[in-house]
Scaffold this active site. Structure first.
Site, mmCIF file in Angstrom:
data_model
loop_
_atom_site.group_PDB
_atom_site.id
_atom_site.type_symbol
_atom_site.label_atom_id
_atom_site.label_comp_id
_atom_site.label_asym_id
_atom_site.label_seq_id
_atom_site.Cartn_x
_atom_site.Cartn_y
_atom_site.Cartn_z
ATOM 1 N N ASP A 197 45.743 -13.444 16.746
ATOM 2 C CA ASP A 197 46.867 -13.654 15.823
ATOM 3 C C ASP A 197 46.551 -13.001 14.487
ATOM 4 O O ASP A 197 45.440 -12.538 14.252
ATOM 5 C CB ASP A 197 47.122 -15.156 15.666
ATOM 6 C CG ASP A 197 48.556 -15.441 15.216
ATOM 7 O OD1 ASP A 197 49.310 -14.487 14.946
ATOM 8 O OD2 ASP A 197 48.916 -16.638 15.122
ATOM 9 N N HIS A 341 57.763 -13.310 22.074
ATOM 10 C CA HIS A 341 57.623 -13.896 20.736
ATOM 11 C C HIS A 341 57.638 -12.851 19.615
ATOM 12 O O HIS A 341 58.341 -13.029 18.612
ATOM 13 C CB HIS A 341 56.352 -14.734 20.683
ATOM 14 C CG HIS A 341 56.082 -15.396 19.367
ATOM 15 N ND1 HIS A 341 56.961 -16.281 18.787
ATOM 16 C CD2 HIS A 341 55.017 -15.306 18.519
ATOM 17 C CE1 HIS A 341 56.450 -16.698 17.635
ATOM 18 N NE2 HIS A 341 55.280 -16.124 17.445
HETATM 19 C C1 HEM Z 1 53.216 -13.083 15.792
HETATM 20 C C2 HEM Z 1 51.455 -16.978 18.084
HETATM 21 C C3 HEM Z 1 54.509 -19.818 15.594
HETATM 22 C C4 HEM Z 1 56.553 -15.902 13.658
HETATM 23 C C5 HEM Z 1 52.471 -13.892 16.625
HETATM 24 C C6 HEM Z 1 51.424 -13.436 17.513
HETATM 25 C C7 HEM Z 1 50.938 -14.529 18.145
HETATM 26 C C8 HEM Z 1 51.664 -15.682 17.674
HETATM 27 C C9 HEM Z 1 49.814 -14.570 19.185
HETATM 28 C C10 HEM Z 1 50.972 -11.987 17.699
HETATM 29 C C11 HEM Z 1 49.963 -11.565 16.675
HETATM 30 C C12 HEM Z 1 50.514 -10.810 15.500
HETATM 31 O O1 HEM Z 1 51.438 -10.000 15.655
HETATM 32 O O2 HEM Z 1 50.039 -11.054 14.393
HETATM 33 C C13 HEM Z 1 52.123 -18.089 17.577
HETATM 34 C C14 HEM Z 1 51.824 -19.450 17.950
HETATM 35 C C15 HEM Z 1 52.666 -20.251 17.238
HETATM 36 C C16 HEM Z 1 53.520 -19.387 16.432
HETATM 37 C C17 HEM Z 1 50.768 -19.866 18.953
HETATM 38 C C18 HEM Z 1 52.789 -21.753 17.180
HETATM 39 C C19 HEM Z 1 51.827 -22.582 17.542
HETATM 40 C C20 HEM Z 1 55.371 -19.008 14.901
HETATM 41 C C21 HEM Z 1 56.481 -19.472 14.104
HETATM 42 C C22 HEM Z 1 57.079 -18.353 13.585
HETATM 43 C C23 HEM Z 1 56.313 -17.208 14.026
HETATM 44 C C24 HEM Z 1 56.897 -20.925 13.909
HETATM 45 C C25 HEM Z 1 58.306 -18.256 12.693
HETATM 46 C C26 HEM Z 1 59.409 -18.957 12.871
HETATM 47 C C27 HEM Z 1 55.780 -14.825 14.013
HETATM 48 C C28 HEM Z 1 55.973 -13.487 13.467
HETATM 49 C C29 HEM Z 1 55.020 -12.677 14.085
HETATM 50 C C30 HEM Z 1 54.262 -13.535 14.991
HETATM 51 C C31 HEM Z 1 57.004 -13.051 12.430
HETATM 52 C C32 HEM Z 1 54.778 -11.191 13.856
HETATM 53 C C33 HEM Z 1 55.728 -10.366 14.676
HETATM 54 C C34 HEM Z 1 55.558 -8.897 14.406
HETATM 55 O O3 HEM Z 1 55.623 -8.511 13.232
HETATM 56 O O4 HEM Z 1 55.370 -8.161 15.356
HETATM 57 N N1 HEM Z 1 52.599 -15.269 16.751
HETATM 58 N N2 HEM Z 1 53.146 -18.091 16.678
HETATM 59 N N3 HEM Z 1 55.303 -17.643 14.835
HETATM 60 N N4 HEM Z 1 54.744 -14.817 14.913
HETATM 61 FE FE1 HEM Z 1 53.999 -16.439 15.848
#
Ligand code: HEM
Length: 484
Positions: A197, A341
């Site tokens: 992440d 996601h």
């Molecule tokens: C990206 C996991 C909650 C928004 C990611 C990534 C993972 C991840 C593995 C990919 C790594 C990266 O691109 O940096 C999770 C987990 C969550 C969670 C396990 C909860 C336990 C959330 C929530 C939001 C969110 C609540 C917003 C409502 C984002 C965004 C990205 C992202 C904006 C980057 C997307 C991009 O720019 O490509 N998340 N996430 N995440 N997540 Fe989450």
């Protein structure tokens, strides 16, 4: 307005640079004595780590590594932010922070927003089904980061002393302090499902001098209130009170992850063949399913670039691991599902540069700066064999933005929870919900690359157990207005 250089001594460190951390305590408090609190807050100001302070810390860490010194450089970083209830308690007019008036999520507070807009499960009394601490009136949050438990615990004690906690001089009451920890060993930097992440965060114009290839850098006002780009949903600038310049809104979510259940789901639903028709082993099929739910492999490699086989070299290369745009895939889930996601929460060219004939939709104002840290223990053997969660673990999710309705709230409500997003009429099937954070009827299409229209239903793997919206003010705002 012409761009002026950002004042790095005035901005709290977590906003632009992220407080360096192996461990971090989230200290939620209520103010019990306003006059004393102001006095104590004055004394806290020198403890606050600014962006300039974090940059110095990073130099110290680099120096330590370069000279091959053993262990970690002892350091801590303290930041503070306030809820709307906190500003009311202090008698501070924060109306310029909530331009939507009574409907603004900062003003209603997350407890109300959770059940009206975010889709959190609720109880018979209408309140969200949360940990009881988050049903109390939380006035503020102190973040304490550091390289070790010892450093952070010492700093927490110092701060409790400063606020007179447990004495007649107390100005605050601790509601709950939650400790987060980076996962151990090779899992460092990975969230509890196992995926790397913290790869994709927006680069900020005027701060990030040499951004890595990826989504276009954003104006500072996407993150910082009162700066260029701090706009309403219709693109007109927000008008902020002068004390509110150089702050940011912090959306905190206490998110529990059902890790053994997630692993079981992957095991039970392996993808049979990759997009080229090659038969996959059950293990490879489960790995591909997980990667297609997230949009990246556990290594961090984006599936848009490595669709059917992990590529750890790509994953580790900052010049390539965020340089993808779902180009030419507006009608296709072959490489990456629409609802994955990372595609849901940052649709990149799906909206910004669609094929000719479709109007582009700018998403600069939708970008958020994610911080946060893991909490809870590693999986036990028993949890591994039973497939059932026995110990609470997950993510202390925290993200900054200049507007909660543009940022976090919009991403959760209008994108993650919306089965029709991304919304193109030419799309052959509905995307479905975000398989990680989507709340509602949880199902998505596109997981099987050879049967994109096939829909897979899934249980809730991430359970929200609390949260609040805060405003992290500038140092000037703290000194001259909030502590004054
Ligand atoms: C990206 C996991 C909650 C928004 C990611 C990534 C993972 C991840 C593995 C990919 C790594 C990266 O691109 O940096 C999770 C987990 C969550 C969670 C396990 C909860 C336990 C959330 C929530 C939001 C969110 C609540 C917003 C409502 C984002 C965004 C990205 C992202 C904006 C980057 C997307 C991009 O720019 O490509 N998340 N996430 N995440 N997540 Fe989450």
């Amino acid at each position: 307005a012409p761009a002026t250089p950002l004042d790095l001594d005035n901005i709290q460190g977590d906003l632009l640079s992220g407080l360096p951390k192996k461990t971090q305590t989230y200290f939620f408090f209520a103010i019990t004595n306003v006059a004393k609190f102001r006095h104590h807050l004055h004394k806290l100001v020198p403890y606050i780590k600014t962006v300039a302070g974090v940059l110095k810390d990073r130099d110290a860490i680099d120096h330590h590594k370069k000279n091959k010194h053993p262990g970690l450089v002892p350091m801590t970083g303290v930041n503070i932010s306030f809820s709307h209830k906190g500003f009311v308690k202090l008698g501070i007019d924060d109306s310029s922070l909530a331009p939507l008036g009574d409907e603004d999520p900062f003003k209603t507070g997350q407890q109300v927003d959770a059940v009206t807009n975010l889709g959190d499960p609720k109880k018979s009394d209408g309140k969200p089904d949360w940990d009881s601490h988050f049903l109390e009136d939380i006035h503020g949050l102190i973040l304490i980061s550091g390289e070790s438990h010892l450093s952070v615990e010492k700093k927490e004690l110092e701060i409790e002393l400063l606020f007179g906690v447990h004495t007649l001089e107390a100005s605050i009451k601790k509601i709950i302090a939650i400790r987060g920890d980076v996962r151990p060993g090779a899992e460092s930097g990975h969230e509890h499902f196992g995926f790397l992440d913290g790869i994709s965060n927006p680069a900020i114009i005027g701060f990030d001098k040499n951004p890595d290839p990826g989504p276009v850098p954003v104006q500072p006002g996407v993150l910082l209130t009162g700066q260029n780009g701090d706009n309403k949903a219709d693109g007109t600038p927000n008008t902020r009170a002068p004390w509110a310049t150089d702050g940011s809104f912090l959306a905190f979510r206490y998110l529990f992850q059902q890790v053994p259940e997630f692993d079981e789901f992957l095991k039970k639903n392996p993808i049979a063949k990759d997009g080229n028709g090659n038969v996959l082993t059950p293990e490879a099929g489960s790995d591909l399913l997980g990667a297609r739910m997230v949009g990246r492999w556990k290594s961090g490699a984006p599936i848009d670039l490595a669709p059917f086989k992990d590529d750890p070299v790509l994953a580790a290369d900052p010049k390539r691991n965020n340089d993808f745009f779902f180009q030419g895939e507006i009608n296709s889930q072959l490489r990456c599902p629409f609802a994955a996601h990372v595609r849901k929460t940052n649709p990149r060219n799906d909206l910004e540069a669609p094929p000719s004939g479709i109007a582009p939709i700018p998403i600069e104002s939708r970008r958020i700066m994610r911080r946060g840290i893991q909490f809870g223990p590693e999986l036990t053997k028993h949890e591994n064999t039973s497939g059932k969660t026995e110990h609470g673990r997950g993510l202390l999710f925290a993200c900054y933005q200049s507007s909660i309705p543009n940022g976090f709230q919009f991403l959760q409500q209008s994108w993650a929870n919306n089965d029709k997003f991304p919304p193109f009429e030419t799309q052959p099937e509905d995307p479905g919900l975000d398989p990680l954070i989507g709340q509602g009827v949880r199902a998505m299409s596109g997981l099987d690359p050879l049967a994109e229209q096939k829909v897979l239903a899934m249980p809730q793997f991430i359970i929200p157990k609390g949260g609040e919206y805060f405003f992290a003010p500038s140092i000037k705002g703290l000194k001259d207005t909030i502590a004054a």
